[in-house]
Write a protein that holds these residues in place. Sequence first.
Motif, short mmCIF file in Angstrom:
data_model
loop_
_atom_site.label_atom_id
_atom_site.label_comp_id
_atom_site.label_asym_id
_atom_site.label_seq_id
_atom_site.Cartn_x
_atom_site.Cartn_y
_atom_site.Cartn_z
N GLY A 228 0.79 -1.22 0.00
CA GLY A 228 0.00 0.00 0.00
C GLY A 228 0.82 1.27 0.00
N ALA A 229 2.13 1.16 0.22
CA ALA A 229 2.99 2.35 0.24
C ALA A 229 3.48 2.63 -1.18
CB ALA A 229 4.17 2.15 1.17
N THR A 230 3.36 3.86 -1.59
CA THR A 230 3.84 4.26 -2.91
C THR A 230 5.22 4.87 -2.77
OG1 THR A 230 1.58 4.70 -3.66
CG2 THR A 230 3.38 5.70 -4.91
N ALA A 231 6.19 4.31 -3.45
CA ALA A 231 7.55 4.85 -3.38
C ALA A 231 7.58 6.24 -3.98
CB ALA A 231 8.51 3.94 -4.14
N GLY A 232 8.25 7.14 -3.29
CA GLY A 232 8.34 8.50 -3.79
C GLY A 232 9.12 9.37 -2.84
N PHE A 233 9.37 10.61 -3.27
CA PHE A 233 10.25 11.50 -2.54
C PHE A 233 9.51 12.49 -1.65
CE2 PHE A 233 12.77 10.52 -6.47
CZ PHE A 233 13.52 9.54 -5.84
N GLY A 234 8.22 12.27 -1.49
CA GLY A 234 7.50 13.08 -0.52
C GLY A 234 7.27 14.51 -0.97
N ARG A 235 7.20 15.37 -0.01
CA ARG A 235 6.68 16.72 -0.21
C ARG A 235 7.60 17.73 0.45
NH1 ARG A 235 0.69 18.25 2.19
NH2 ARG A 235 0.63 20.46 1.58
N LYS A 236 7.91 18.77 -0.26
CA LYS A 236 8.65 19.89 0.31
C LYS A 236 7.69 21.09 0.38
CE LYS A 236 12.18 19.66 -2.56
NZ LYS A 236 13.49 19.95 -3.22
N VAL A 237 7.41 21.53 1.58
CA VAL A 237 6.56 22.70 1.76
C VAL A 237 7.42 23.94 1.61
CG1 VAL A 237 5.07 23.94 3.38
CG2 VAL A 237 5.03 21.42 3.29
N ARG A 238 6.97 24.86 0.82
CA ARG A 238 7.74 26.05 0.51
C ARG A 238 8.21 26.76 1.79
NH1 ARG A 238 8.47 29.24 -3.96
NH2 ARG A 238 8.88 31.44 -3.61
N GLY A 239 9.52 26.95 1.87
CA GLY A 239 10.08 27.70 2.98
C GLY A 239 10.13 26.96 4.30
N ARG B 80 -1.40 14.53 2.12
CA ARG B 80 -2.74 15.15 1.98
C ARG B 80 -2.97 16.29 2.99
NH1 ARG B 80 -6.13 14.14 6.06
NH2 ARG B 80 -5.82 12.29 7.37
N ALA B 81 -2.14 16.40 4.01
CA ALA B 81 -2.38 17.37 5.07
C ALA B 81 -2.23 18.80 4.55
CB ALA B 81 -1.41 17.13 6.23
N ASP B 82 -2.94 19.74 5.19
CA ASP B 82 -2.78 21.14 4.82
C ASP B 82 -1.43 21.65 5.34
OD1 ASP B 82 -3.21 22.75 7.53
OD2 ASP B 82 -4.71 21.14 7.46
N GLU B 83 -0.94 22.70 4.72
CA GLU B 83 0.39 23.19 5.05
C GLU B 83 0.52 23.64 6.50
OE1 GLU B 83 2.23 25.97 2.48
OE2 GLU B 83 2.09 24.69 0.70
N MET B 84 -0.52 24.18 7.07
CA MET B 84 -0.43 24.63 8.45
C MET B 84 -0.14 23.47 9.40
SD MET B 84 -0.48 27.83 8.62
CE MET B 84 -0.62 27.91 10.40
N ALA C 112 4.16 15.52 14.78
CA ALA C 112 3.73 14.20 15.22
C ALA C 112 2.36 14.29 15.90
CB ALA C 112 4.76 13.60 16.16
N ALA C 113 2.17 15.31 16.70
CA ALA C 113 0.88 15.49 17.37
C ALA C 113 -0.23 15.75 16.35
CB ALA C 113 0.97 16.63 18.37
N ALA C 114 0.07 16.55 15.33
CA ALA C 114 -0.92 16.83 14.29
C ALA C 114 -1.29 15.55 13.54
CB ALA C 114 -0.38 17.88 13.33
N TYR C 115 -0.29 14.73 13.27
CA TYR C 115 -0.54 13.46 12.57
C TYR C 115 -1.44 12.55 13.41
CZ TYR C 115 0.58 8.56 11.51
OH TYR C 115 0.50 7.22 11.26
N LEU C 116 -1.12 12.38 14.68
CA LEU C 116 -1.92 11.51 15.54
C LEU C 116 -3.35 12.02 15.66
CD1 LEU C 116 0.66 10.70 18.35
CD2 LEU C 116 -0.19 9.14 16.57
N ASP C 117 -3.53 13.32 15.63
CA ASP C 117 -4.86 13.92 15.76
C ASP C 117 -5.68 13.79 14.48
OD1 ASP C 117 -6.84 15.58 17.19
OD2 ASP C 117 -6.33 17.06 15.64
N GLN C 118 -5.02 13.83 13.32
CA GLN C 118 -5.74 13.92 12.05
C GLN C 118 -5.76 12.64 11.22
OE1 GLN C 118 -4.12 17.22 9.80
NE2 GLN C 118 -4.15 18.59 11.59
N ARG C 119 -4.97 11.65 11.57
CA ARG C 119 -4.89 10.46 10.72
C ARG C 119 -6.21 9.68 10.71
NH1 ARG C 119 -1.14 6.08 14.03
NH2 ARG C 119 -2.34 6.11 16.00
N HIS C 120 -6.41 8.96 9.62
CA HIS C 120 -7.58 8.11 9.47
C HIS C 120 -7.23 6.70 9.91
CE1 HIS C 120 -8.82 11.03 6.01
NE2 HIS C 120 -9.16 11.50 7.21
N HIS C 121 -7.71 6.28 11.05
CA HIS C 121 -7.47 4.93 11.55
C HIS C 121 -5.96 4.65 11.60
CE1 HIS C 121 -11.76 4.47 11.40
NE2 HIS C 121 -11.77 4.74 10.10
#
Length: 555
Positions: A502-513, A548-552, A529-538
């Motif tokens: 289920g994992a797609t190989a790739g280089f991820g995401r660079k958020v500007r700045g 998929r997360a918003d930049e903030m 890490a706290a944002a991930y635990l709060d927002q993840r789906h199952h």
Amino acid sequence: MTATALPVASGQGQWALGERAPLNHNEQFKQDDGPLEVRKRIEQTYSRLGFASITSDDLRGRFRWFGLYTQRRPGIDGGRTAVLEPHELEDEHFMLRIRIDGGRLDADQLRAIAEVSTQYARDTADLTDRQNVQLHWVHIEDVPAIWRTLEAVGLSTTEACGDCPRVVVGSPVAGISPDELVDPSPAIDEITRRFVGDPDLANLPRKWKTSISWLPDVPYLTNDIAMIGAVHPEHGPGFDLWVGGGLSTNPMLARRLGVWVPLADVPDVWLAVTRLFRDYGYRRLRHRARLKFLLADWGVARFREVLETEYLGRRLVDGPAAQTAPRMIDHMGVHRQRDGRWYVGATPIAGRVSGTALAAVARLAQRHGSGRVRTTVDQKLLILDVEEADVAPLTAALAAIGLQVAPSTWRRDILACTGIEFCKLAIVETKARAAELVAELERHPSLAAAEISISLSGCPNACARTQVADIGLKGQLVRDASGALVEGFQIHLGGSAGLAAGATAGFGRKVRGLKVTAAELPAYVRRVAAAYLDQRHHDEPFAAWALRADEMSLR
């Protein structure tokens, strides 16, 4: 039209096109004198006359073919890395890389490494993410004695670095895993026996990284050539061939050739791909000399055609893709072997150990197992062949020397390159920073459920596989709140080596700045890490959430 008649780019120093004139200084010194010839000078001249007697092309060039790099002179900050000349950056001590093909060691070999570390290298030792061991503070005068100690037990530093076939990465549980259908160790042994130290392959366009494993427990997509287990519907178990992977400043993932290779053919197919790279690889510009650039220009179809017609003289069998594992495999903890015994995986922090600790591991491996030890691509150690009654005392003894069998997620999933402590290319500290980060994160039990891999690289070269980590940290100088330039990191988020289902190989995401100072790093990781635990789906993995997360949420 034959493969060789197809149009190709000229002027790249491709030997197969008759372009033999050296196009840069590296190509010149390799042509002037075979890099493997430097061993005689180390033994007969440099070790006797000392550092000042070493010529520049040997010191900064051919020495690499025997695992030797000058280390960084203490006190030179990261802001001066790119502006000083090599002789201004280097110390009169060496890093020495010991190659451990397939990550396989026995107790005598581990003791020999420990002896070299404690006697000649100030008790230093780092486990690398290519299963090697690196030592520091080595004097040129001691190198012949070091070689004698290592070679007496079957170890070597030959072609541990350089434009040549470097260590062959393999599964640390090859031959013992219940999930393995074919043990590729005989093929790895044949490749190293036949081709490591072969002058015919000692002048490749650039470094040559190999992985051969039945299990998807090595990051095969980031290697120049990789073979990973696959079952052909007619011919049975064999290997799926991938080529052209590599990270650094222009990362590319390896690509399938769509062929199935039986175990008996692995060494010859490896040789054919290696010779193709030697002859057709680009030699004009060092930063474009990896196989990935040739493959990008040619495409898979042409590469396969040239391989089959010019180097193998036969067609390869079409084959299925390798299967991923249900989840990431790092072998930490206690696991049953196919023979009913157990293997125990333990982790230091980011590979930092010592000769003293390795000597202790050798004793424990003999006391509680058969003496067999493995290094992993995640800077960790396994002790094999442990009886059930020995598991608990072995676990306690490992913990006493700083190797945890049941580590926190943070200790388990962190990698770090050598960093500015020893590396002339680095801009920031990495090993100590990793230890500080782990210690801080372990103080927050609420984050323990976050399975997040972190990689720290001291420069853009991605020696810690920065681009395929959940949180990849590329060292650079950044401005702090007062405007001063300080050590910090550019952040990559959601990279993946694609080893789990289920994992797609790739280089991820660079958020500007998105950059942090080294001082801000622990707070940043806690926050994301706290944002991930709060927002993840199952059970959503971090990489999927980060994409998929918003930049903030990522700042």
